[in-house]
Design a protein around this motif. Structure first.
Motif, mmCIF file in Angstrom:
data_model
loop_
_atom_site.group_PDB
_atom_site.id
_atom_site.type_symbol
_atom_site.label_atom_id
_atom_site.label_comp_id
_atom_site.label_asym_id
_atom_site.label_seq_id
_atom_site.Cartn_x
_atom_site.Cartn_y
_atom_site.Cartn_z
ATOM 1 N N ALA A 156 -1.074 -8.189 -27.147
ATOM 2 C CA ALA A 156 -2.069 -8.846 -27.985
ATOM 3 C C ALA A 156 -3.469 -8.730 -27.400
ATOM 4 C CB ALA A 156 -1.697 -10.313 -28.181
ATOM 5 N N GLU A 157 -3.580 -8.877 -26.077
ATOM 6 C CA GLU A 157 -4.894 -8.788 -25.436
ATOM 7 C C GLU A 157 -5.478 -7.385 -25.587
ATOM 8 O OE1 GLU A 157 -7.031 -9.434 -21.072
ATOM 9 O OE2 GLU A 157 -4.886 -9.840 -21.320
ATOM 10 N N ALA A 158 -4.641 -6.355 -25.385
ATOM 11 C CA ALA A 158 -5.113 -4.973 -25.519
ATOM 12 C C ALA A 158 -5.513 -4.671 -26.966
ATOM 13 C CB ALA A 158 -4.030 -4.006 -25.049
ATOM 14 N N ILE A 159 -4.711 -5.130 -27.912
ATOM 15 C CA ILE A 159 -4.987 -4.871 -29.333
ATOM 16 C C ILE A 159 -6.292 -5.539 -29.756
ATOM 17 C CG2 ILE A 159 -4.180 -5.367 -31.680
ATOM 18 C CD1 ILE A 159 -1.291 -5.032 -30.502
ATOM 19 N N LYS A 191 1.552 -7.441 -35.859
ATOM 20 C CA LYS A 191 1.120 -6.587 -36.975
ATOM 21 C C LYS A 191 -0.135 -7.167 -37.637
ATOM 22 C CE LYS A 191 5.869 -5.120 -38.142
ATOM 23 N NZ LYS A 191 5.821 -3.649 -38.099
ATOM 24 N N ARG A 192 -0.147 -8.485 -37.806
ATOM 25 C CA ARG A 192 -1.289 -9.156 -38.425
ATOM 26 C C ARG A 192 -2.548 -8.957 -37.578
ATOM 27 N NH1 ARG A 192 1.497 -13.128 -39.870
ATOM 28 N NH2 ARG A 192 1.252 -14.406 -38.014
ATOM 29 N N LEU A 193 -2.401 -9.028 -36.274
ATOM 30 C CA LEU A 193 -3.534 -8.832 -35.369
ATOM 31 C C LEU A 193 -4.065 -7.404 -35.471
ATOM 32 C CD1 LEU A 193 -5.409 -9.719 -33.072
ATOM 33 C CD2 LEU A 193 -3.565 -9.182 -31.453
ATOM 34 N N ILE A 194 -3.165 -6.436 -35.515
ATOM 35 C CA ILE A 194 -3.601 -5.038 -35.636
ATOM 36 C C ILE A 194 -4.355 -4.838 -36.947
ATOM 37 C CG2 ILE A 194 -2.882 -2.625 -35.676
ATOM 38 C CD1 ILE A 194 -0.293 -3.559 -34.201
ATOM 39 N N ALA A 195 -3.834 -5.423 -38.025
ATOM 40 C CA ALA A 195 -4.499 -5.305 -39.326
ATOM 41 C C ALA A 195 -5.915 -5.877 -39.271
ATOM 42 C CB ALA A 195 -3.673 -6.005 -40.405
ATOM 43 N N CYS A 196 -6.082 -6.984 -38.567
ATOM 44 C CA CYS A 196 -7.404 -7.611 -38.435
ATOM 45 C C CYS A 196 -8.380 -6.713 -37.677
ATOM 46 C CB CYS A 196 -7.287 -8.947 -37.705
ATOM 47 S SG CYS A 196 -6.578 -10.269 -38.690
ATOM 48 N N GLN A 197 -7.844 -5.874 -36.787
ATOM 49 C CA GLN A 197 -8.686 -5.003 -35.967
ATOM 50 C C GLN A 197 -8.914 -3.640 -36.622
ATOM 51 O OE1 GLN A 197 -9.358 -7.846 -34.073
ATOM 52 N NE2 GLN A 197 -9.889 -6.257 -32.623
ATOM 53 N N SER A 198 -8.437 -3.453 -37.848
ATOM 54 C CA SER A 198 -8.503 -2.148 -38.497
ATOM 55 C C SER A 198 -9.306 -2.229 -39.798
ATOM 56 C CB SER A 198 -7.092 -1.629 -38.793
ATOM 57 O OG SER A 198 -6.315 -1.586 -37.609
#
Length: 251
Positions: A156-159, A191-198
């Motif tokens: 999570a920290e890296a993402i 997955k939700r975190l990755i979506a927020c970063q994309s």
């Protein structure tokens, strides 16, 4: 009506309508709502449907572990992967989620493509290790063995420090009411975190995922930019998601 007959009818209604409202169904059959709710609980325990507030939705059939999924719907996954691979443009940063369909995507990236692929899937990183021009960044963390992806606080920290142009997100269910869903709560959060970063989120969906739901919500349909489906499912997907902003692409 016998319990087995009610349960069979419940599954028939879900296949036909894509949803069941407990109160209306109980009234139609002339039984109590508690009776229908009990039937739904028992069917949910057997993995035959997904209970939601007020009723039920079809359960996703895409919940098997990674090794089992490698042998299913291979031609469909190949077509979806090829269509998605064409979406990545030179110089872009794309995040590839775990999953057997995204493995196909990785295999079909053009050899002349110069881009950066970020992933928390060791399987995808291995697939891309021999690509001549793609830079591969592998997110570390604890391996979630069911999906063979890394999770936890390290992941999570890296993402949270990345920014991607495209996120190819894996799901086990995609339904107009529940949005994108999966079978594990922590995996859904990642997955939700990755979506927020994309900037854009793309979902590659084989047939058994459309109109189905799993226990944990990832994002609503409004947060998905593009849905890639097989040719035979294109018309059904357009109909199913006609009131959404999601763009449906025919593979």
């Amino acid at each position: 009506m016998l319990t087995t007959e009610r349960k069979a009818l419940i599954q028939q209604v879900l296949r036909r309508d894509g949803r069941l409202i407990a109160k209306s169904f109980a009234h139609e059959l002339g039984v109590s709502e508690d009776t229908i709710r009990r039937d739904l609980r028992e069917l949910a325990t057997e993995g035959l449907l997904q209970r939601v507030h007020g009723g039920a939705l079809p359960a996703s059939g895409a919940t098997a572990d990674f090794p089992s999924r490698q042998t299913t719907a291979s031609s469909a996954k190949n077509a979806l992967g090829l269509a998605a691979a064409r979406m990545i443009q030179p110089g872009q940063i794309a995040f590839l989620d775990g999953g057997t369909t995204n493995v196909q995507l990785a295999r079909q990236l053009p050899p002349g493509l110069k881009a950066t692929i970020i992933t928390h899937s060791p399987s995808i990183a291995v697939e891309l290790a021999q690509h001549p021009l793609v830079d591969v960044e592998l997110i570390g963390g604890r391996i979630f063995k069911h999906s063979i992806v890394t999770m936890g606080s390290i992941s999570a920290e890296a993402i949270s420090r990345i920014r991607a142009d495209l996120f190819f997100m894996g799901v086990t269910g995609l339904h107009p009411e529940t949005g994108a869903t999966t079978g594990d709560g922590e995996e859904a959060a990642i997955k939700r975190l990755i979506a927020c970063q994309s900037a854009e989120t793309v979902v590659l969906a084989t047939r058994e995922k459309l109109g189905a739901a799993s226990p944990y919500r990832i994002v609503p349909l409004a947060e998905i930019t593009t849905l890639v489906v097989e040719t035979g499912d294109y018309a059904d997907a357009k109909q199913m998601f006609q009131h959404e902003t999601i763009s449906v692409v025919n593979a």
